[in-house]
Design a protein around this motif. Sequence first.
Motif, PDB file in Angstrom:
ATOM      1  N   HIS A 119       0.834  -1.211   0.000  1.00  0.00           N
ATOM      2  CA  HIS A 119       0.000   0.000   0.000  1.00  0.00           C
ATOM      3  C   HIS A 119       0.867   1.260   0.000  1.00  0.00           C
ATOM      4  N   LEU A 120       1.976   1.225   0.694  1.00  0.00           N
ATOM      5  CA  LEU A 120       2.861   2.385   0.727  1.00  0.00           C
ATOM      6  C   LEU A 120       3.481   2.641  -0.640  1.00  0.00           C
ATOM      7  N   LYS A 121       3.827   1.577  -1.346  1.00  0.00           N
ATOM      8  CA  LYS A 121       4.363   1.750  -2.696  1.00  0.00           C
ATOM      9  C   LYS A 121       3.317   2.364  -3.624  1.00  0.00           C
ATOM     10  N   LYS A 122       2.084   1.916  -3.468  1.00  0.00           N
ATOM     11  CA  LYS A 122       1.004   2.499  -4.269  1.00  0.00           C
ATOM     12  C   LYS A 122       0.807   3.969  -3.910  1.00  0.00           C
ATOM     13  N   ALA A 123       0.881   4.284  -2.615  1.00  0.00           N
ATOM     14  CA  ALA A 123       0.751   5.677  -2.177  1.00  0.00           C
ATOM     15  C   ALA A 123       1.872   6.533  -2.775  1.00  0.00           C
ATOM     16  N   LYS A 124       3.077   5.998  -2.847  1.00  0.00           N
ATOM     17  CA  LYS A 124       4.195   6.744  -3.429  1.00  0.00           C
ATOM     18  C   LYS A 124       3.951   7.016  -4.908  1.00  0.00           C
ATOM     19  N   ARG A 125       3.470   6.001  -5.651  1.00  0.00           N
ATOM     20  CA  ARG A 125       3.179   6.198  -7.079  1.00  0.00           C
ATOM     21  C   ARG A 125       2.095   7.247  -7.277  1.00  0.00           C
ATOM     22  N   LEU A 126       1.063   7.180  -6.456  1.00  0.00           N
ATOM     23  CA  LEU A 126      -0.032   8.148  -6.578  1.00  0.00           C
ATOM     24  C   LEU A 126       0.436   9.563  -6.245  1.00  0.00           C
ATOM     25  N   THR A 127       1.294   9.683  -5.261  1.00  0.00           N
ATOM     26  CA  THR A 127       1.811  11.008  -4.894  1.00  0.00           C
ATOM     27  C   THR A 127       2.660  11.583  -6.021  1.00  0.00           C
ATOM     28  N   ARG A 128       3.447  10.747  -6.668  1.00  0.00           N
ATOM     29  CA  ARG A 128       4.229  11.209  -7.818  1.00  0.00           C
ATOM     30  C   ARG A 128       3.321  11.648  -8.961  1.00  0.00           C
TER      31      ARG A 128
END
Length: 470
Positions: free
Chosen positions: A432-441
């Motif tokens: 989930h954190l990796k997905k959050a990082k992609r979405l933030t980018r």
Amino acid sequence: MAKVWTRHTVKGAAQSGLAAVCVSVFALASCQTLPPPDPQAKLIAKGRDLFLNETFEGNGRTCGSCHPPENNFTIDSSFIATLPDDNPLFVAEFNPDLATLERPELLRKFGLILENLDGFDDLENKFTMRGVPHTLGLSVSVNSALGPRTGWSGDGAPGDGSLRSFATGAVIQHFTKTLNRVAGVDFRLPTDEELDALEAFQLSLGRQADLTLPLPLRGTIAKRGQEIFLDRNTGKCSACHVNAGANGDPNIFGAGAGNLNFDTGVENLPDQPARLVETFPIDGGFGTDPDGGSTNVPNPDGSFGNKTFNTPPVVEAADSGPFFHNNAVQTIEGAVAFYNGDAFNNSPAGQLLRGATGSGINLDGTQVDEVAAFLRVINALENIRESIAQLGASLDVHRSKADEHLKLAIAETKDSILVLKAAGLHPDAVAHLKKAKRLTRKAARSWFFRSKKTREAISEQKKARALLVE
């Protein structure tokens, strides 16, 4: 040609006039209900600008040179390796007037900064090398019954230990154009107003409250680590780190003890990495002895001070290594294991703990990993809290300012991923954190869908948090 007014045009004009009146009234009401400017927010914003951009007419360094926001307000060898050679951090390498301001190899390899904590009268012999402490959670970390504790030795050298004095000392120590350190020539000193702003900014960073342990953690390993951390017969960590913060246990040290200094024996560790590369003086720690006497007379080993160092919070520890004042230990597991060794257990602090609890610390390998897992998880939870705060802040400001919040959210999310992955903890939360990082980018790159992507990133952060703690 005369305008012909009809019933419809009169009605339209009346409606338009009424609309204009309504708009005016609404605008007036809006103006009247706007909150007044927040003086503290303005002071913090001014302090942030000073911290990151003000050179105080010195050698080009700022407070942010050693305390960059994108690296948890500290520096380490990995971060240093990403900097260009003309970065002001390396001024001793390209300015002949400052050739001995730093030990360049120790700076680049170990993140150690040269400090003249006992004055500038003997630059060749009276110095030591220290890591850069982060400036997170200061509002709940530096207060003590004996006054504020800042810097690794807790004395804010030079000065009274306050953040204001510490900032002044930093300018004199690190910002100077020459080693003469003449105010008004080699730098300008911060004004009282600037010191107020710098203090307000630093106190605003990170947590504004300590945790309340125990937390309802979900992971078996981290949960067991928390039990050991809190157990007065096993880990005994909370004796000096109540609620994983920087304050001593009032049941042991008295009510209101707050942040404390200890001689933990870190200076006695064998094979310190930096000392394998270069020799440099022993670090004497706190600048005055417990009775308030002068330390002008050196200790038998040539150091000055009483060998004590102040207690840092451990909530932020896992992603802000290396550890201890001399960056002697690289991993959080190694930092926990230090308290098993002879250096600690034979030190004054180790003996004090033995007297208060009846025994020293003796954790086996699995217990060391479990305590470290606990520290990794609470660090990740703090990263998530800060990420959500930065993402939320990006929704409330102009696009030009939102990018900085998103950049910091990405940095915090990277930290939470690395902290957990390094020990194989909570792979479901990491996803989930990796997905959050992609979405933030994506939010940072998007114009029309920035808000949507930001809110989706917040949702992923919350999902990750729910897998770490109930």
